[in-house]
Design a protein around this motif. Structure first.
Motif, PDB file in Angstrom:
ATOM      1  N   THR A 186       0.109  -3.591   7.120  1.00 40.84           N
ATOM      2  CA  THR A 186       1.547  -3.743   7.340  1.00 40.84           C
ATOM      3  C   THR A 186       2.239  -3.693   5.982  1.00 40.84           C
ATOM      4  N   ALA A 187       3.537  -3.447   6.020  1.00 39.78           N
ATOM      5  CA  ALA A 187       4.295  -3.415   4.768  1.00 39.78           C
ATOM      6  C   ALA A 187       4.164  -4.754   4.045  1.00 39.78           C
ATOM      7  N   ASP A 188       4.110  -5.832   4.803  1.00 37.74           N
ATOM      8  CA  ASP A 188       3.959  -7.161   4.175  1.00 37.74           C
ATOM      9  C   ASP A 188       2.582  -7.322   3.537  1.00 37.74           C
ATOM     10  N   ASP A 189       1.540  -6.791   4.209  1.00 35.91           N
ATOM     11  CA  ASP A 189       0.185  -6.839   3.627  1.00 35.91           C
ATOM     12  C   ASP A 189       0.168  -6.089   2.295  1.00 35.91           C
ATOM     13  N   ALA A 190       0.765  -4.908   2.292  1.00 30.75           N
ATOM     14  CA  ALA A 190       0.789  -4.085   1.073  1.00 30.75           C
ATOM     15  C   ALA A 190       1.541  -4.829  -0.029  1.00 30.75           C
ATOM     16  N   GLU A 191       2.684  -5.374   0.333  1.00 30.28           N
ATOM     17  CA  GLU A 191       3.506  -6.072  -0.659  1.00 30.28           C
ATOM     18  C   GLU A 191       2.783  -7.297  -1.228  1.00 30.28           C
ATOM     19  N   GLU A 192       2.094  -8.016  -0.366  1.00 29.86           N
ATOM     20  CA  GLU A 192       1.400  -9.230  -0.836  1.00 29.86           C
ATOM     21  C   GLU A 192       0.461  -8.903  -1.996  1.00 29.86           C
ATOM     22  N   TYR A 217       0.461   1.993  -2.900  1.00 27.82           N
ATOM     23  CA  TYR A 217      -0.339   1.570  -1.751  1.00 27.82           C
ATOM     24  C   TYR A 217      -1.040   2.812  -1.202  1.00 27.82           C
ATOM     25  N   GLY A 218      -2.270   2.661  -0.736  1.00 28.09           N
ATOM     26  CA  GLY A 218      -2.967   3.763  -0.082  1.00 28.09           C
ATOM     27  C   GLY A 218      -3.767   3.279   1.106  1.00 28.09           C
ATOM     28  N   GLY A 219      -3.829   4.110   2.140  1.00 25.12           N
ATOM     29  CA  GLY A 219      -4.579   3.762   3.351  1.00 25.12           C
ATOM     30  C   GLY A 219      -3.760   4.135   4.570  1.00 25.12           C
ATOM     31  N   SER A 220      -4.073   5.319   5.151  1.00 21.83           N
ATOM     32  CA  SER A 220      -3.413   5.789   6.361  1.00 21.83           C
ATOM     33  C   SER A 220      -1.884   5.873   6.251  1.00 21.83           C
ATOM     34  N   VAL A 221      -1.400   6.255   5.072  1.00 23.91           N
ATOM     35  CA  VAL A 221       0.048   6.473   4.922  1.00 23.91           C
ATOM     36  C   VAL A 221       0.406   7.785   5.603  1.00 23.91           C
ATOM     37  N   LYS A 222       1.513   7.745   6.358  1.00 25.32           N
ATOM     38  CA  LYS A 222       2.013   8.919   7.076  1.00 25.32           C
ATOM     39  C   LYS A 222       3.537   8.938   6.931  1.00 25.32           C
ATOM     40  N   ALA A 223       4.141  10.049   7.347  1.00 27.17           N
ATOM     41  CA  ALA A 223       5.602  10.131   7.288  1.00 27.17           C
ATOM     42  C   ALA A 223       6.224   9.028   8.136  1.00 27.17           C
ATOM     43  N   ALA A 227       8.290   4.808   4.948  1.00 27.14           N
ATOM     44  CA  ALA A 227       9.568   4.202   4.532  1.00 27.14           C
ATOM     45  C   ALA A 227       9.473   2.686   4.482  1.00 27.14           C
ATOM     46  N   GLY A 228       8.813   2.107   5.484  1.00 28.23           N
ATOM     47  CA  GLY A 228       8.690   0.641   5.512  1.00 28.23           C
ATOM     48  C   GLY A 228       7.867   0.137   4.340  1.00 28.23           C
ATOM     49  N   ILE A 229       6.836   0.886   4.001  1.00 27.58           N
ATOM     50  CA  ILE A 229       5.980   0.497   2.870  1.00 27.58           C
ATOM     51  C   ILE A 229       6.760   0.633   1.562  1.00 27.58           C
ATOM     52  N   MET A 230       7.509   1.733   1.427  1.00 29.63           N
ATOM     53  CA  MET A 230       8.257   1.972   0.187  1.00 29.63           C
ATOM     54  C   MET A 230       9.451   1.037   0.031  1.00 29.63           C
ATOM     55  N   ALA A 231       9.847   0.390   1.115  1.00 27.75           N
ATOM     56  CA  ALA A 231      10.970  -0.555   1.023  1.00 27.75           C
ATOM     57  C   ALA A 231      10.556  -1.852   0.316  1.00 27.75           C
ATOM     58  N   GLN A 232       9.252  -2.046   0.123  1.00 24.36           N
ATOM     59  CA  GLN A 232       8.771  -3.276  -0.515  1.00 24.36           C
ATOM     60  C   GLN A 232       9.024  -3.229  -2.025  1.00 24.36           C
ATOM     61  N   PRO A 233       9.474  -4.343  -2.595  1.00 25.42           N
ATOM     62  CA  PRO A 233       9.878  -4.314  -4.016  1.00 25.42           C
ATOM     63  C   PRO A 233       8.753  -4.005  -4.998  1.00 25.42           C
ATOM     64  N   ASN A 234       7.509  -4.324  -4.644  1.00 28.39           N
ATOM     65  CA  ASN A 234       6.417  -4.099  -5.596  1.00 28.39           C
ATOM     66  C   ASN A 234       5.550  -2.892  -5.275  1.00 28.39           C
ATOM     67  N   VAL A 235       5.980  -2.089  -4.313  1.00 25.74           N
ATOM     68  CA  VAL A 235       5.253  -0.854  -3.990  1.00 25.74           C
ATOM     69  C   VAL A 235       6.042   0.319  -4.581  1.00 25.74           C
TER      70      VAL A 235
END
Ligand code: PGA
Length: 261
Positions: A186-192, A217-223, A227-235
């Motif tokens: 999840t975006a939160d997992d990535a951000e953590e 972040y890497g792991g099953s990223v798709k279009a 966006a949700g992953i990139m919205a995280q401040p540390n990604v």
């Protein structure tokens, strides 16, 4: 400090040198069609070694702004190391980046953190930027030790690097259980974990380095999930495997600014 997002496509062991040339060209056209602004997002492809020359030829011929790099590098500068490829060879082919310590290298070739650090050092020696991969396997995630595990890898790799070099590195957090499985964190997992990596870089090298280093972040990223992953401040970007083999899909990933998170 504003960090330029980086989208890197790790092709792994896919495509011969002709197919590579075709994919880079298609990616370029997709991005041209969308009036892509390369100053806002850095776009990188990471083909197999044997595809680098044709990638160089097509990117140079059309003055594309797409950069490229390798998926591994030897720790040695040259010599009797059958089958290995040196940083100097990669630099000569115009590589800007080198992936080091991908979990598949760690798993199938037994690469240790120290070796990964030496590979990062070799990449810097060739004036290329290492994309240093870290991340936990599933049992570690289940045990709740994922942050400690990943930071221990980070410590081991960065022990080989000075702060002067560390400031220019890229780190990719790739939870092993999310690679090629369709199981995206999840975006939160990535951000953590990405946030914890940044804090640790600050402890090791100071705030200047930690604010400068890009953490992907890497792991099953798709279009559909970028966006949700990139919205995280540390990604600060993504290392994309499977989805980077489809030019239209990878172009959509690079255009994450156009999506709604
Ligand atoms: P995936 O691979 O996007 O296919 O999960 C990511 C990677 O291994 O870098």
């Amino acid at each position: 400090m504003a960090r330029t997002p980086l989208m890197a496509g790790n092709w792994k062991m896919n495509l011969d040198h002709l197919e590579a040339a075709a994919l880079v060209q298609r990616l370029y056209w997709e991005l041209q069609d969308a009036n892509f602004d390369y100053s806002k997002v850095e776009v990188v492809v990471l083909p197999p070694f044997t595809d680098l020359r044709s990638t160089q030829t097509v990117t140079d011929a059309d003055s594309m702004h797409i950069k490229y790099g390798a998926q591994d590098v030897s720790t040695h500068p040259d010599g009797a190391y059958t089958g290995e490829i040196s940083a100097r060879m990669l630099a000569k082919l115009g590589c800007s980046y080198v992936v080091v310590g991908h979990s598949e290298r760690r798993q199938y070739h037994g690469e240790t953190d120290q070796e990964v650090g030496q590979k990062a050092l070799a990449a810097f020696g060739g004036e290329m930027v290492p994309i240093i991969c870290v991340g936990e396997p599933l049992p570690v995630r289940k045990s709740g030790e994922h942050v400690a595990y990943t930071l221990a890898q980070l410590d081991g790799v960065f022990a080989e690097l000075s702060g002067e070099l560390a400031r220019d590195a890229v780190v990719a957090y790739e939870p092993v259980w999310a690679i090629g499985t369709g199981e995206v964190a999840t975006a939160d997992d990535a951000e953590e974990v990405c946030a914890a990596i940044r804090v640790r870089l600050g402890e090791l090298f100071g705030g200047d380095v930690s604010q400068r280093v890009r953490v992907l972040y890497g792991g099953s990223v798709k279009a559909s999930n970028v966006a949700g992953i990139m919205a995280q401040p540390n990604v600060d970007g993504a290392l994309v495997g499977g989805a980077s083999l489809d030019a239209a899909e990878f172009a959509r990933i690079c255009r994450f600014h156009d999506h709604v998170a």
